[in-house]
Motif scaffolding. Structure first.
Motif, PDB file in Angstrom:
ATOM      1  N   HIS A  63      15.235 -49.543  20.053  1.00  0.00           N
ATOM      2  CA  HIS A  63      15.433 -49.375  18.613  1.00  0.00           C
ATOM      3  C   HIS A  63      14.143 -48.849  17.970  1.00  0.00           C
ATOM      4  N   GLU A  92      20.558 -48.777  20.959  1.00  0.00           N
ATOM      5  CA  GLU A  92      20.518 -47.870  19.844  1.00  0.00           C
ATOM      6  C   GLU A  92      19.151 -47.231  19.696  1.00  0.00           C
ATOM      7  N   HIS A 128      20.889 -44.968  15.335  1.00  0.00           N
ATOM      8  CA  HIS A 128      20.510 -45.783  14.181  1.00  0.00           C
ATOM      9  C   HIS A 128      19.760 -44.870  13.214  1.00  0.00           C
ATOM     10  N   HIS A 151      25.945 -45.257  14.094  1.00  0.00           N
ATOM     11  CA  HIS A 151      26.358 -46.626  13.850  1.00  0.00           C
ATOM     12  C   HIS A 151      25.918 -47.056  12.454  1.00  0.00           C
ATOM     13  N   ASP A 201      27.718 -55.243  13.859  1.00  0.00           N
ATOM     14  CA  ASP A 201      26.249 -55.257  13.912  1.00  0.00           C
ATOM     15  C   ASP A 201      25.747 -56.703  13.796  1.00  0.00           C
TER      16      ASP A 201
HETATM   17 ZN   LIG Z   1      21.002 -50.224  13.935  1.00  0.00          ZN
END
Ligand SMILES: [Zn+2]
Ligand SMILES: [Zn+2]
Length: 257
Positions: A63, A92, A128, A151, A201
């Motif tokens: 991330h 992500e 993301h 997302h 999420d």
């Molecule tokens: Zn995210």
């Protein structure tokens, strides 16, 4: 017939009652969950949970918040983890200019590197994007990758249109149930149903009527109901179509029935 296309079952928020959370999801009709890795340690844990539960699939990646700590060795190991048949996507990954926990230059470099890695692995990507719409979209475009999902979609309909035209899905979080989410509600109204996924999420972004509590996969039903209300359809039909889209994107048609 509900699928939670983006959960974080591996996060510590679920350590004390993961089994009960899974049971409540089952009782709510959630028959499949994709649990999404956000750094090396949590990607490992996501995969071990996916191995434990037949109806859970994992993804691996770093991330944008966590990229400052990722090194060459992390990417070698993520690549090895990605070979597991229970890993259905890379992510992500992306850019987060809202919180800027990692420096933007680092975020950009690591996003580019991971897009390339996903391409090598031939996996769809989970993107993301927070407050970085233009940069995220242009990097995805130039990566050549044409399979994935934006997302927790937070852009407007014009951006959604571009994502869909690129071959990407738009994933709708519980945020759509918030009174003030007019832009997202408009995206949902305009977007064709064959480009929509549903996600929690969790443990974040708890939908109405559970706001203030920890989010969990069972609550995906409130997002399906809201999308149904916006589109003037039965929520069961929304859930079914979104489930078909999710299985198609993550190539789960054969793996999960
Ligand atoms: Zn995210
Ligand atoms: Zn997430």
């Amino acid at each position: 017939m509900l699928i939670d296309s983006h959960a974080h079952l591996e996060m510590k928020e679920f350590d004390s009652d993961r089994r009960e959370v899974m049971e409540r999801a089952r009782l709510a009709g959630v028959d499949c969950i994709i649990t999404v890795g956000t750094n090396l340690g949590l990607s490992r844990k996501a995969l071990s949970i996916a191995r434990q539960y037949e109806n859970v699939y994992a993804t691996v990646g770093v991330h944008p918040h966590d990229v400052a700590k990722a090194d060459d060795q992390s990417f070698d190991e993520l690549k090895a983890l990605a070979e597991d048949p229970k890993v259905v996507a890379y992510g992500e990954i992306g850019l987060d200019y809202f919180r800027n926990i990692s420096p933007q230059e680092k975020q950009i470099a690591m996003f580019a590197r991971q897009l390339e890695l996903a391409g090598e692995l031939k996996l769809p990507v989970i993107i993301h994007d927070r407050d970085a719409h233009d940069r995220t979209l242009s990097m995805v475009k130039s990566s050549g990758i044409r399979s994935g999902v934006f997302h927790c979609f937070s852009g407007d309909w014009a951006m959604a249109r571009q994502c869909i035209d690129l071959g990407f899905y738009i994933s709708v979080p519980g945020v759509v149930t918030f009174e003030k989410s007019k832009v997202l509600q408009e995206v949902v109204k305009q977007a064709p149903l064959d480009s929509i996924l549903l996600e929690t999420d969790c443990p974040y972004l708890t939908p109405v009527p559970h706001r203030g509590k920890r989010n969990e996969p069972a609550f995906i039903i409130h997002t399906a109901k809201k999308v149904g209300e916006i589109k003037g359809m039965a929520w069961e039909d929304v859930a079914e179509r979104a489930a078909v889209n999710t299985r198609k994107l993550f190539r789960m048609d054969i793996a999960a029935k």
